[in-house]
Design an enzyme around this catalytic site. Structure first.
Site, PDB file in Angstrom:
ATOM      1  N   ARG A  69     -20.201 -78.831   9.787  1.00  0.00           N
ATOM      2  CA  ARG A  69     -19.592 -79.672   8.759  1.00  0.00           C
ATOM      3  C   ARG A  69     -20.629 -80.193   7.762  1.00  0.00           C
ATOM      4  NH1 ARG A  69     -15.227 -82.875  12.618  1.00  0.00           N
ATOM      5  NH2 ARG A  69     -13.522 -81.387  12.340  1.00  0.00           N
ATOM      6  N   LYS A  79      -3.594 -79.145  25.442  1.00  0.00           N
ATOM      7  CA  LYS A  79      -2.218 -79.634  25.503  1.00  0.00           C
ATOM      8  C   LYS A  79      -1.301 -78.930  24.511  1.00  0.00           C
ATOM      9  CE  LYS A  79      -3.444 -84.337  26.996  1.00  0.00           C
ATOM     10  NZ  LYS A  79      -3.298 -85.772  26.675  1.00  0.00           N
ATOM     11  N   GLY A 124     -12.740 -77.956  14.682  1.00  0.00           N
ATOM     12  CA  GLY A 124     -12.830 -78.616  15.979  1.00  0.00           C
ATOM     13  C   GLY A 124     -13.424 -77.742  17.062  1.00  0.00           C
ATOM     14  N   GLY A 145      -7.468 -81.257  12.665  1.00  0.00           N
ATOM     15  CA  GLY A 145      -6.125 -81.819  12.608  1.00  0.00           C
ATOM     16  C   GLY A 145      -5.483 -81.697  11.249  1.00  0.00           C
TER      17      GLY A 145
END
Length: 412
Positions: free
Chosen positions: A40, A208, A367, A391
């Protein structure tokens, strides 16, 4: 209306002006506070350098981690700022606070071409406040650092889904422009959602399934195939009636997942492809005893009923690889297993290698996916695009409105 761009700002001239740049320096640190993945930071350099080299006085705003609205030395932006200075070769100063005496003094002393990184913006409670007035007040303090002829550039795509002071409210206080990194991310995501070249294969992993519900719902009607791995796959397997031992499962999502599986491969819906074998371990540990089991007998073998799945198996990795290399467009978000443990990194490594070999337009989600490919020895240019979004990318793919983007369009 389209947002004003960095090119528009450069055309107006930036020499001698102070430009606030919202960058994404939210990088992982080790126990010694060393940056372990500078992706990043590297992605932020082009816009910062372009402004500085044109004579602007650049003030960089960024966050790191999730401090609770007050200073936390463990989450200081300094290591990321020092990495920025190291990689860019720019003259970078670092403030000891966000908008306090240190930031104000250093901002006033900035010379043309110099860069100031203020402290972690989330050290200020107003940054993430739900109270519009509190965020607006902080945004005005940010703007005060830039002076009367200041400007704002949003170059942090990874934060555009947040209605935060340094992302949203500041764009209503200063003349606001879209950074090149944000522009590039949007162009890539549009290639995934507006008439993508086919076959379009999506690879989803991570822990998840609840984190991916909305993106699965959207991509079911956009992609041709969705390959599912990672911890989330066990909710799918249980929904199909398989025994999964002590593997991670979200019981409250079983009915939703059954709905996805019922639509799989039907007219207008992508085919959901699950692993055929799983690496089962006797515990969650790097040195755990493990063996590969077919999905119809996960609780068999020497590991037994208490085993937990920590990676997709070799057969599944081969199957996923075949789908990837024959695709025309591939989007990957989420590792296939616990890649941090060498014994359970094979599935993630196989997906990364297949993307590297593929002639498709390949996009690696931000991520964990970006961290995984770099930790496994891949270079950014091995892929079509490595997103910094995380996200934000997922929310864009879900079709959500992203505050940091809409405010730039509203204030042009």
């Amino acid at each position: 209306m389209p947002a004003f761009t960095l090119e528009d700002l450069m055309t107006k001239g930036v020499k001698g002006r102070t430009v606030l740049v919202r960058s994404d320096l939210n990088v992982p640190l080790d126990d010694e506070r060393n940056v372990t993945d500078a992706g990043r930071v590297k992605a932020s350099i082009p816009v910062i350098s372009r402004l500085a080299n044109a004579g602007a006085r650049v003030i960089v705003m960024a966050h790191l981690g999730r401090p609770k609205g007050e200073p936390d030395p463990a989450l200081s932006i300094r290591p990321a700022a020092e990495k920025l200075a190291e990689l860019s070769g720019l003259n970078v100063k670092v403030a000891d606070d966000v908008v306090g005496e240190s930031a104000q003094s250093l901002a006033q002393e900035l010379a043309d071409g110099e860069v100031l990184v203020i402290e972690n913006v989330r050290f200020e409670a107003g940054e993430t406040s739900k109270d519009d007035a509190e965020r607006e007040e902080l945004a005005k303090r940010y703007a005060a650092l830039a002076g009367e002829d200041g400007a704002y550039v949003d170059d942090a795509f990874g934060a555009v889904h947040r209605k935060h002071a340094s992302v949203f409210d500041i764009a209503r206080v200063l003349p606001a422009y879209q950074g090149d990194l944000v522009r590039d991310e949007l162009e890539v995501l549009k290639r995934l959602t507006v008439e993508p070249k086919r076959p379009f294969v999506v690879v989803l992993g991570g822990a998840k399934v609840s984190d991916k519900l909305a993106v699965i719902e959207r991509l079911l009607t956009v992609a041709d195939q969705i390959l599912v791995g990672g911890g989330m796959v066990f909710t799918f397997l249980k929904a199909k009636g398989y025994e999964i031992g002590s593997s991670l499962v979200e019981e409250d999502q079983l009915e939703t997942v059954k709905g996805y599986l019922e639509r799989s491969g039907t007219e207008g819906h992508a085919e959901i492809i699950l692993p055929t074998d799983i690496v089962m371990a006797d515990s969650f540990a790097a040195d755990a005893a493990h063996e590969t089991r077919p999905v119809d007998d996960l609780t068999g073998g020497t590991i037994g009923e208490a085993g937990m799945g920590l990676d997709i198996g070799q057969e599944s990795a081969g199957l996923f690889g075949e789908k990837i290399v024959t695709a025309a467009t591939v989007f990957w978000n989420g590792p296939m297993g616990v890649f941090e443990f060498q014994s359970f990194a094979s599935g993630t490594r196989a997906v990364a290698s297949a993307l590297e070999r593929s002639e498709a337009f390949t996009v690696v989600g931000g991520g964990d996916s970006a961290a995984a490919v770099r930790s496994l020895g891949h270079n950014d240019d091995d892929f079509g695009h490595i997103s910094t979004g995380g996200g934000a990318s997922l929310e864009y793919l879900e079709g959500k409105e992203l505050p940091g983007l809409t405010v730039l369009e509203e204030n042009n």
